[in-house]
Design a protein around this motif. Sequence first.
Motif, PDB file in Angstrom:
ATOM      1  N   ALA A 207      32.541  44.226  33.043  1.00  0.00           N
ATOM      2  CA  ALA A 207      31.691  44.817  34.087  1.00  0.00           C
ATOM      3  C   ALA A 207      30.587  43.865  34.542  1.00  0.00           C
ATOM      4  N   THR A 208      30.237  42.875  33.708  1.00  0.00           N
ATOM      5  CA  THR A 208      29.215  41.908  34.116  1.00  0.00           C
ATOM      6  C   THR A 208      29.831  40.721  34.857  1.00  0.00           C
ATOM      7  N   ASN A 209      31.144  40.720  35.020  1.00  0.00           N
ATOM      8  CA  ASN A 209      31.837  39.671  35.771  1.00  0.00           C
ATOM      9  C   ASN A 209      31.709  39.972  37.269  1.00  0.00           C
ATOM     10  N   LEU A 210      30.980  39.123  37.991  1.00  0.00           N
ATOM     11  CA  LEU A 210      30.670  39.433  39.391  1.00  0.00           C
ATOM     12  C   LEU A 210      31.909  39.447  40.279  1.00  0.00           C
ATOM     13  N   GLY A 211      32.914  38.648  39.930  1.00  0.00           N
ATOM     14  CA  GLY A 211      34.165  38.669  40.695  1.00  0.00           C
ATOM     15  C   GLY A 211      34.884  39.996  40.528  1.00  0.00           C
ATOM     16  N   VAL A 212      34.847  40.522  39.314  1.00  0.00           N
ATOM     17  CA  VAL A 212      35.437  41.841  39.050  1.00  0.00           C
ATOM     18  C   VAL A 212      34.696  42.904  39.855  1.00  0.00           C
ATOM     19  N   ARG A 213      33.364  42.834  39.805  1.00  0.00           N
ATOM     20  CA  ARG A 213      32.567  43.845  40.516  1.00  0.00           C
ATOM     21  C   ARG A 213      32.858  43.807  42.021  1.00  0.00           C
ATOM     22  N   ALA A 214      32.933  42.597  42.583  1.00  0.00           N
ATOM     23  CA  ALA A 214      33.191  42.487  44.026  1.00  0.00           C
ATOM     24  C   ALA A 214      34.497  43.192  44.382  1.00  0.00           C
ATOM     25  N   GLU A 215      35.536  42.961  43.581  1.00  0.00           N
ATOM     26  CA  GLU A 215      36.841  43.558  43.865  1.00  0.00           C
ATOM     27  C   GLU A 215      36.805  45.084  43.695  1.00  0.00           C
ATOM     28  N   LEU A 216      36.246  45.553  42.576  1.00  0.00           N
ATOM     29  CA  LEU A 216      36.273  46.998  42.321  1.00  0.00           C
ATOM     30  C   LEU A 216      35.357  47.749  43.279  1.00  0.00           C
ATOM     31  N   VAL A 217      34.200  47.165  43.598  1.00  0.00           N
ATOM     32  CA  VAL A 217      33.302  47.812  44.561  1.00  0.00           C
ATOM     33  C   VAL A 217      34.012  47.955  45.911  1.00  0.00           C
ATOM     34  N   ALA A 218      34.751  46.912  46.327  1.00  0.00           N
ATOM     35  CA  ALA A 218      35.480  46.986  47.611  1.00  0.00           C
ATOM     36  C   ALA A 218      36.514  48.122  47.579  1.00  0.00           C
TER      37      ALA A 218
ATOM     38  N   ASP B 299      36.489  58.245  39.359  1.00  0.00           N
ATOM     39  CA  ASP B 299      35.826  57.778  38.145  1.00  0.00           C
ATOM     40  C   ASP B 299      35.849  56.248  38.174  1.00  0.00           C
ATOM     41  N   THR B 300      34.719  55.627  38.550  1.00  0.00           N
ATOM     42  CA  THR B 300      34.719  54.165  38.689  1.00  0.00           C
ATOM     43  C   THR B 300      34.685  53.462  37.329  1.00  0.00           C
ATOM     44  N   GLY B 301      34.154  54.143  36.307  1.00  0.00           N
ATOM     45  CA  GLY B 301      34.170  53.566  34.957  1.00  0.00           C
ATOM     46  C   GLY B 301      35.602  53.342  34.494  1.00  0.00           C
ATOM     47  N   ALA B 302      36.499  54.248  34.884  1.00  0.00           N
ATOM     48  CA  ALA B 302      37.915  54.114  34.511  1.00  0.00           C
ATOM     49  C   ALA B 302      38.510  52.834  35.106  1.00  0.00           C
ATOM     50  N   MET B 303      37.982  52.399  36.252  1.00  0.00           N
ATOM     51  CA  MET B 303      38.501  51.176  36.879  1.00  0.00           C
ATOM     52  C   MET B 303      38.084  49.943  36.070  1.00  0.00           C
ATOM     53  N   TYR B 304      36.809  49.900  35.629  1.00  0.00           N
ATOM     54  CA  TYR B 304      36.364  48.787  34.784  1.00  0.00           C
ATOM     55  C   TYR B 304      37.115  48.802  33.455  1.00  0.00           C
ATOM     56  N   ARG B 305      37.356  50.009  32.947  1.00  0.00           N
ATOM     57  CA  ARG B 305      38.116  50.127  31.698  1.00  0.00           C
ATOM     58  C   ARG B 305      39.562  49.669  31.896  1.00  0.00           C
ATOM     59  N   ALA B 306      40.143  49.958  33.052  1.00  0.00           N
ATOM     60  CA  ALA B 306      41.534  49.573  33.322  1.00  0.00           C
ATOM     61  C   ALA B 306      41.688  48.050  33.384  1.00  0.00           C
ATOM     62  N   VAL B 307      40.713  47.371  34.031  1.00  0.00           N
ATOM     63  CA  VAL B 307      40.760  45.901  34.076  1.00  0.00           C
ATOM     64  C   VAL B 307      40.665  45.352  32.651  1.00  0.00           C
ATOM     65  N   THR B 308      39.766  45.959  31.854  1.00  0.00           N
ATOM     66  CA  THR B 308      39.582  45.522  30.467  1.00  0.00           C
ATOM     67  C   THR B 308      40.875  45.693  29.672  1.00  0.00           C
ATOM     68  N   TRP B 309      41.499  46.856  29.847  1.00  0.00           N
ATOM     69  CA  TRP B 309      42.770  47.137  29.147  1.00  0.00           C
ATOM     70  C   TRP B 309      43.826  46.111  29.527  1.00  0.00           C
ATOM     71  N   TRP B 310      43.914  45.814  30.813  1.00  0.00           N
ATOM     72  CA  TRP B 310      44.947  44.900  31.297  1.00  0.00           C
ATOM     73  C   TRP B 310      44.723  43.484  30.779  1.00  0.00           C
ATOM     74  N   ALA B 311      43.456  43.059  30.757  1.00  0.00           N
ATOM     75  CA  ALA B 311      43.122  41.719  30.270  1.00  0.00           C
ATOM     76  C   ALA B 311      43.458  41.593  28.781  1.00  0.00           C
ATOM     77  N   LEU B 312      43.086  42.605  27.995  1.00  0.00           N
ATOM     78  CA  LEU B 312      43.357  42.544  26.551  1.00  0.00           C
ATOM     79  C   LEU B 312      44.862  42.605  26.295  1.00  0.00           C
ATOM     80  N   GLU B 313      45.552  43.415  27.093  1.00  0.00           N
ATOM     81  CA  GLU B 313      47.004  43.543  26.997  1.00  0.00           C
ATOM     82  C   GLU B 313      47.682  42.180  27.168  1.00  0.00           C
ATOM     83  N   GLN B 314      47.099  41.351  28.035  1.00  0.00           N
ATOM     84  CA  GLN B 314      47.695  40.037  28.314  1.00  0.00           C
ATOM     85  C   GLN B 314      47.016  38.918  27.538  1.00  0.00           C
ATOM     86  N   ASP B 315      46.196  39.317  26.537  1.00  0.00           N
ATOM     87  CA  ASP B 315      45.516  38.321  25.699  1.00  0.00           C
ATOM     88  C   ASP B 315      44.658  37.347  26.490  1.00  0.00           C
TER      89      ASP B 315
END
Length: 218
Positions: free
Chosen positions: A101-112, A32-48
């Motif tokens: 998900a619109t952050n291209l650096g995030v996409r590069a990492e998760l796509v890899a 589930d690749t959506g879960a990966m974008y959601r996980a990055v989002t969760w982690w970022a919000l968790e760390q403010d």
Amino acid sequence: HDLVVAIDGPSGSGKSTVARRVAAALGLRYLDTGAMYRAVTWWALEQDVDLADVERVAQLARELPLQQGLDPADPTVAVGGIDIAAAIRSSRISAAVSAVATNLGVRAELVARQQAVARAGGVVVEGRDITTVVAPDAPVRVLLTADEQVRLSRRALEVHGSADASAVDATRDQVVRRDADDATVASFHEAADGVDVVDSSLLSLDETVAAVLKLVEA
Ligand code: CDP
């Protein structure tokens, strides 16, 4: 086996449920690749972390200690040992995920990371850009669609436990806005060349799964 099945689709198309069922039926793993974008989002919000700080968020994605279980019967998601399977479905995360998900650096990492799983084979990969970017060479590529009204009803039922008019209204704003935001990176409403379209608007879940399995056999 080492088969790769790529499934894309918008919110409420039923792609997660269908992808899990297809994986289980074929004895494949499920990503589930959506879960990966959601996980990055969760982690970022968790760390403010400010989601507009694209460099910082991309760095977080590269460092994300994600543990994702690929068993379609029990797809787990944890970050640094914390089970976030339920937390990443919250409306707070759903509202923020497009910014990540619109952050291209995030996409590069998760796509890899996703391509590493696909390369190993034996997996159904589900998301928005799987048929086009992550696994364009997959032997089976499916775009799962459904009419907007159908997608909103399904999502309302999922999130609010009801598909009455007020639940659908509450869902509409969120889903339509997220689709519009997402559309800036992946045009998941149109099938790329060679991608089979399955429209689930008038199909039951069983019928939709059967339609995808038929494409696998073809
Ligand atoms: O709620 P829904 O099932 O539609 O979403 P999801 O599959 O959990 O994906 C959540 C969000 O992650 C999407 O709205 C996109 O912003 C992003 N995403 C993406 O950009 N690319 C993917 N391959 C998968 C998800």
